[in-house]
Design a protein around this motif. Structure first.
Motif, PDB file in Angstrom:
ATOM      1  N   GLU A 196       0.834  -1.171  -0.118  1.00 51.45           N
ATOM      2  CA  GLU A 196      -0.044   0.197  -0.189  1.00 51.45           C
ATOM      3  C   GLU A 196       0.873   1.354   0.186  1.00 51.45           C
ATOM      4  OE1 GLU A 196      -1.949   0.021   3.694  1.00 51.45           O
ATOM      5  OE2 GLU A 196      -0.304   0.049   4.995  1.00 51.45           O
ATOM      6  N   LYS A 197       2.158   0.851   0.262  1.00 58.23           N
ATOM      7  CA  LYS A 197       3.055   2.162   0.180  1.00 58.23           C
ATOM      8  C   LYS A 197       3.873   2.307  -1.139  1.00 58.23           C
ATOM      9  CE  LYS A 197       2.468   2.346   4.878  1.00 58.23           C
ATOM     10  NZ  LYS A 197       3.260   1.575   6.119  1.00 58.23           N
ATOM     11  N   LEU A 198       4.150   3.505  -1.360  1.00 64.81           N
ATOM     12  CA  LEU A 198       4.719   4.015  -2.703  1.00 64.81           C
ATOM     13  C   LEU A 198       5.702   2.898  -3.378  1.00 64.81           C
ATOM     14  CD1 LEU A 198       4.634   6.178  -5.041  1.00 64.81           C
ATOM     15  CD2 LEU A 198       6.777   7.294  -3.788  1.00 64.81           C
ATOM     16  N   ILE A 199       6.525   2.558  -2.742  1.00 66.34           N
ATOM     17  CA  ILE A 199       7.540   1.675  -3.492  1.00 66.34           C
ATOM     18  C   ILE A 199       7.037   0.394  -3.933  1.00 66.34           C
ATOM     19  CG2 ILE A 199       9.804   0.572  -3.380  1.00 66.34           C
ATOM     20  CD1 ILE A 199      11.051   3.383  -2.340  1.00 66.34           C
ATOM     21  N   PRO A 200       6.465  -0.334  -2.833  1.00 67.93           N
ATOM     22  CA  PRO A 200       6.092  -1.579  -3.187  1.00 67.93           C
ATOM     23  C   PRO A 200       4.776  -1.664  -4.239  1.00 67.93           C
ATOM     24  CG  PRO A 200       5.938  -1.407  -0.817  1.00 67.93           C
ATOM     25  CD  PRO A 200       6.778  -0.047  -1.212  1.00 67.93           C
ATOM     26  N   LEU A 201       4.097  -0.626  -3.929  1.00 65.63           N
ATOM     27  CA  LEU A 201       2.769  -0.433  -4.902  1.00 65.63           C
ATOM     28  C   LEU A 201       3.162  -0.166  -5.987  1.00 65.63           C
ATOM     29  CD1 LEU A 201      -0.558   0.120  -4.249  1.00 65.63           C
ATOM     30  CD2 LEU A 201       0.320   2.484  -4.982  1.00 65.63           C
ATOM     31  N   THR A 202       4.247   0.594  -6.334  1.00 68.14           N
ATOM     32  CA  THR A 202       4.702   0.757  -7.607  1.00 68.14           C
ATOM     33  C   THR A 202       5.387  -0.605  -8.351  1.00 68.14           C
ATOM     34  OG1 THR A 202       5.326   3.171  -7.100  1.00 68.14           O
ATOM     35  CG2 THR A 202       6.492   2.173  -9.171  1.00 68.14           C
ATOM     36  N   ILE A 203       6.058  -1.121  -7.491  1.00 67.45           N
ATOM     37  CA  ILE A 203       6.603  -2.658  -8.307  1.00 67.45           C
ATOM     38  C   ILE A 203       5.387  -3.657  -8.261  1.00 67.45           C
ATOM     39  CG2 ILE A 203       7.958  -4.570  -7.638  1.00 67.45           C
ATOM     40  CD1 ILE A 203       9.441  -2.910  -5.743  1.00 67.45           C
ATOM     41  N   VAL A 204       4.279  -3.619  -7.514  1.00 65.67           N
ATOM     42  CA  VAL A 204       3.637  -4.685  -7.752  1.00 65.67           C
ATOM     43  C   VAL A 204       2.423  -4.218  -8.783  1.00 65.67           C
ATOM     44  CG1 VAL A 204       3.743  -5.508  -5.471  1.00 65.67           C
ATOM     45  CG2 VAL A 204       1.708  -4.301  -5.956  1.00 65.67           C
ATOM     46  N   ASN A 205       2.175  -2.831  -8.765  1.00 63.88           N
ATOM     47  CA  ASN A 205       1.210  -2.473  -9.899  1.00 63.88           C
ATOM     48  C   ASN A 205       1.965  -2.490 -11.434  1.00 63.88           C
ATOM     49  OD1 ASN A 205      -0.737  -1.888  -8.117  1.00 63.88           O
ATOM     50  ND2 ASN A 205      -0.865   0.399  -8.553  1.00 63.88           N
ATOM     51  N   ALA A 206       3.239  -2.170 -11.287  1.00 60.78           N
ATOM     52  CA  ALA A 206       3.917  -2.226 -12.557  1.00 60.78           C
ATOM     53  C   ALA A 206       3.863  -3.613 -13.237  1.00 60.78           C
ATOM     54  CB  ALA A 206       5.386  -1.882 -12.492  1.00 60.78           C
ATOM     55  N   LEU A 207       4.116  -4.778 -12.411  1.00 57.49           N
ATOM     56  CA  LEU A 207       4.103  -5.863 -12.699  1.00 57.49           C
ATOM     57  C   LEU A 207       2.979  -6.492 -13.002  1.00 57.49           C
ATOM     58  CD1 LEU A 207       6.694  -7.618 -10.184  1.00 57.49           C
ATOM     59  CD2 LEU A 207       7.087  -6.998 -12.665  1.00 57.49           C
ATOM     60  N   ALA A 208       1.856  -6.032 -12.802  1.00 59.42           N
ATOM     61  CA  ALA A 208       0.260  -6.369 -12.864  1.00 59.42           C
ATOM     62  C   ALA A 208      -0.084  -5.513 -14.092  1.00 59.42           C
ATOM     63  CB  ALA A 208      -0.455  -6.514 -11.590  1.00 59.42           C
ATOM     64  N   SER A 209       0.631  -4.822 -14.829  1.00 59.69           N
ATOM     65  CA  SER A 209       0.096  -4.060 -15.823  1.00 59.69           C
ATOM     66  C   SER A 209      -0.950  -2.946 -15.464  1.00 59.69           C
ATOM     67  CB  SER A 209      -0.374  -5.002 -17.104  1.00 59.69           C
ATOM     68  OG  SER A 209       0.651  -5.808 -17.413  1.00 59.69           O
ATOM     69  N   LYS A 210      -0.785  -2.266 -14.300  1.00 59.80           N
ATOM     70  CA  LYS A 210      -1.745  -1.460 -13.374  1.00 59.80           C
ATOM     71  C   LYS A 210      -1.018  -0.130 -13.739  1.00 59.80           C
ATOM     72  CE  LYS A 210      -4.282  -4.506 -10.687  1.00 59.80           C
ATOM     73  NZ  LYS A 210      -4.171  -4.931  -9.138  1.00 59.80           N
ATOM     74  N   LEU A 211      -2.066   0.992 -13.502  1.00 57.84           N
ATOM     75  CA  LEU A 211      -1.439   2.357 -13.449  1.00 57.84           C
ATOM     76  C   LEU A 211      -0.840   2.478 -11.991  1.00 57.84           C
ATOM     77  CD1 LEU A 211      -4.798   4.092 -14.518  1.00 57.84           C
ATOM     78  CD2 LEU A 211      -2.450   3.623 -15.945  1.00 57.84           C
ATOM     79  N   LEU A 212       0.264   3.365 -12.415  1.00 53.23           N
ATOM     80  CA  LEU A 212       1.147   3.805 -10.936  1.00 53.23           C
ATOM     81  C   LEU A 212       0.851   5.075 -10.590  1.00 53.23           C
ATOM     82  CD1 LEU A 212       4.621   2.764 -12.937  1.00 53.23           C
ATOM     83  CD2 LEU A 212       2.966   1.344 -11.592  1.00 53.23           C
ATOM     84  N   PRO A 213       0.004   5.166  -9.564  1.00 52.69           N
ATOM     85  CA  PRO A 213      -0.585   6.618  -8.990  1.00 52.69           C
ATOM     86  C   PRO A 213       0.427   7.374  -8.349  1.00 52.69           C
ATOM     87  CG  PRO A 213      -1.265   4.675  -7.844  1.00 52.69           C
ATOM     88  CD  PRO A 213      -0.286   3.891  -8.708  1.00 52.69           C
ATOM     89  N   VAL A 214       0.368   8.629  -9.040  1.00 55.79           N
ATOM     90  CA  VAL A 214       1.298   9.673  -8.408  1.00 55.79           C
ATOM     91  C   VAL A 214       0.453  10.840  -7.668  1.00 55.79           C
ATOM     92  CG1 VAL A 214       3.150  11.136  -8.974  1.00 55.79           C
ATOM     93  CG2 VAL A 214       3.481   8.956  -9.803  1.00 55.79           C
ATOM     94  N   TYR A 215       0.689  10.941  -6.538  1.00 60.65           N
ATOM     95  CA  TYR A 215      -0.435  12.078  -6.034  1.00 60.65           C
ATOM     96  C   TYR A 215       0.110  13.409  -6.452  1.00 60.65           C
ATOM     97  CZ  TYR A 215      -1.971   8.445  -2.561  1.00 60.65           C
ATOM     98  OH  TYR A 215      -2.204   7.482  -1.784  1.00 60.65           O
ATOM     99  N   GLY A 216      -0.926  14.244  -6.621  1.00 57.34           N
ATOM    100  CA  GLY A 216      -0.471  15.709  -7.086  1.00 57.34           C
ATOM    101  C   GLY A 216       0.609  15.708  -7.985  1.00 57.34           C
ATOM    102  N   ASP A 217       1.525  16.625  -7.802  1.00 57.12           N
ATOM    103  CA  ASP A 217       2.506  17.061  -9.060  1.00 57.12           C
ATOM    104  C   ASP A 217       3.539  16.026  -8.782  1.00 57.12           C
ATOM    105  OD1 ASP A 217       3.722  17.773  -6.708  1.00 57.12           O
ATOM    106  OD2 ASP A 217       4.091  19.778  -7.347  1.00 57.12           O
ATOM    107  N   GLY A 218       3.750  15.010  -7.702  1.00 59.31           N
ATOM    108  CA  GLY A 218       4.867  14.058  -7.681  1.00 59.31           C
ATOM    109  C   GLY A 218       6.315  14.708  -7.571  1.00 59.31           C
TER     110      GLY A 218
END
Ligand code: NAD
Ligand code: DAU
Length: 355
Positions: A196-218
């Motif tokens: 649910e936290k930024l780094i692991p969420l990015t890894i698992v979403n990327a591998l699952a072909s999902k969007l990588l959510p960035v809050y606001g302007d990142g």
């Protein structure tokens, strides 16, 4: 023996594994096994009599009292907490219960246990409270990094609840003489980090072909530390920290969220390229900003470096590579922690958040 709370969570389980890899001293581990606690993190300790696990709440005074009296630990390390800022915004109640009331009840039982100790067991006893840099609030771009003397200015229900617990810990030292130590650490990353936290969420979403959510302007800045470096800092503070003192822990690794997501994507492009040959960066999507989102955290770690001789072993580059490699090798762990409840929360949280 040492008594660890929250030892089935991200940092706690890394700490227990790290501790038992280099010490024969037993670990008593009390964890409520909330959605964030996972015994699979500790599977390599199955059958190891140095690890004694109890499922329970730090706010359960009778349980904590009986554990202390039965096992007579020389130290209590309090990792247990509700830890996710977004969840604290959706529902602060659990944060108040565990982080404030739970820590208070734990302190009360520890005080009673410590009071009846005598001689060197009493003198050498330590209560080490694991806290966060978020209690200091948010920095502007050019502000100096947080020192231990920075005023408390928490902005989320999570950080406010951690700040309250820090104050109680301090008060138990000032008022009752309880030998406490507090660490305030920056953002950790590494194995067993809940997705649910930024780094692991990015890894698992990327591998699952999902969007990588960035809050606001990142462009929000966090100061990243590999989890094993946090563990070594805690060991060092337990060993040599001065009671009543606070130690800030960080790796001098300030990065914007967008840079973090790009770094993860670059490693995945190298280690596990997309089947269509495209860049994982294409999955980045900007979503609605977090309420009250802190702009920048940065830790000045000079006190722990100077007084206790602690230094992180990993750079961001070595740590993030190890992390991505760990996730690629442990997709069964990812599948296991993505239970129905996890999926429901993630779906609700990001629903309608597109910018
Ligand atoms: P986590 O959410 O991964 O783990 C928390 C653990 O505490 C879980 O195993 C959970 O089951 C347990 N727990 C929750 N409520 C409990 C209760 N009432 N009684 C007993 N156990 C309970 O959190 P984490 O990221 O491992 O953080 C651990 C500690 O470090 C927290 O106190 C957090 O505030 C602090 N911290 C975290 C970071 C970070 O970047 N993750 C940075 C600095 C400080
Ligand atoms: O600073 C220490 C703290 O770090 C700890 O005390 C907390 O327990 C821990 O959760 C962490 O808090 P953050 O809020 O900084 O971590 P998180 O991974 O949730 O978010 C990191 C940054 O990334 C933050 O600026 C919000 C942003 N973010 C997060 C998620 C989940 C995104 O842009 N998109 C996302 O989907």
């Amino acid at each position: 023996m040492i008594f660890v709370t929250g030892g089935a969570g991200f940092i706690g389980s890394n700490f227990v594994l790290d501790w038992l890899s280099q010490s024969s001293e037993q670990v008593l581990n009390l964890d409520k096994l909330t959605y964030a606690g996972n015994l699979q993190n500790l599977a390599s300790l199955d059958g190891n009599s140095s690890h004694i696990f109890t499922c329970g709440d730090i706010g359960d005074s009778a349980l904590v009292s009986s554990l202390l009296r039965e096992h007579q630990p020389r130290a209590v390390l309090n990792f247990a907490a509700e830890s996710h800022v977004d969840r604290s915004i959706d529902g602060p109640e659990d944060f108040v219960q565990t982080n404030i009331v739970g820590t208070f009840r734990l302190l009360e039982e520890v005080r009673s246990y410590w009071n009846q100790l005598e001689g060197s067991p009493k003198q050498d006893f330590r209560f080490l409270h694991i806290s966060t840099d978020e209690v200091y609030g948010s920095l502007s771009k050019d502000d100096p990094a947080f020192m231990e003397t920075h005023r408390y200015e928490p902005n989320s229900p999570y950080s406010a609840s951690k700040a309250a617990s820090d104050h109680m810990v301090r008060a138990y030292h000032q008022t009752y003489g309880l030998p406490v130590l507090t660490t305030n650490c920056s953002n950790n990353y590494g194995p067993y980090h809940f997705p649910e936290k930024l780094i692991p969420l990015t890894i698992v979403n990327a591998l699952a072909s999902k969007l990588l959510p960035v809050y606001g302007d990142g462009q929000q800045v966090r100061d990243w530390l590999y989890v094993n470096d946090h563990c070594s800092a805690i060991r060092r503070v337990l060993e040599a920290g001065k009671t009543g003192e606070v130690y800030n822990v960080g790796g001098w690794n300030e990065k914007t969220n967008l840079i973090i997501v790009h770094s993860v994507c670059a490693l995945l492009n190298e280690l596990q390229p997309r089947a269509d040959g495209k860049d994982y960066n294409e999955q980045i999507t900007y979503v609605k900003d977090r309420l009250g989102h802190d702009r920048r955290y940065a830790i000045d770690a000079s006190k722990i470096e100077r007084e206790l001789g602690w230094k992180p072993a990993e750079t961001f580059e070595t740590g993030i590579r190890k992390t991505v490699e760990w996730y690629l090798c442990n997709l069964d762990w990812v599948a296991h922690v993505q239970s129905g409840a996890y999926r429901d929360w993630v779906q609700n949280h990001y629903a309608g958040n597109a910018q």
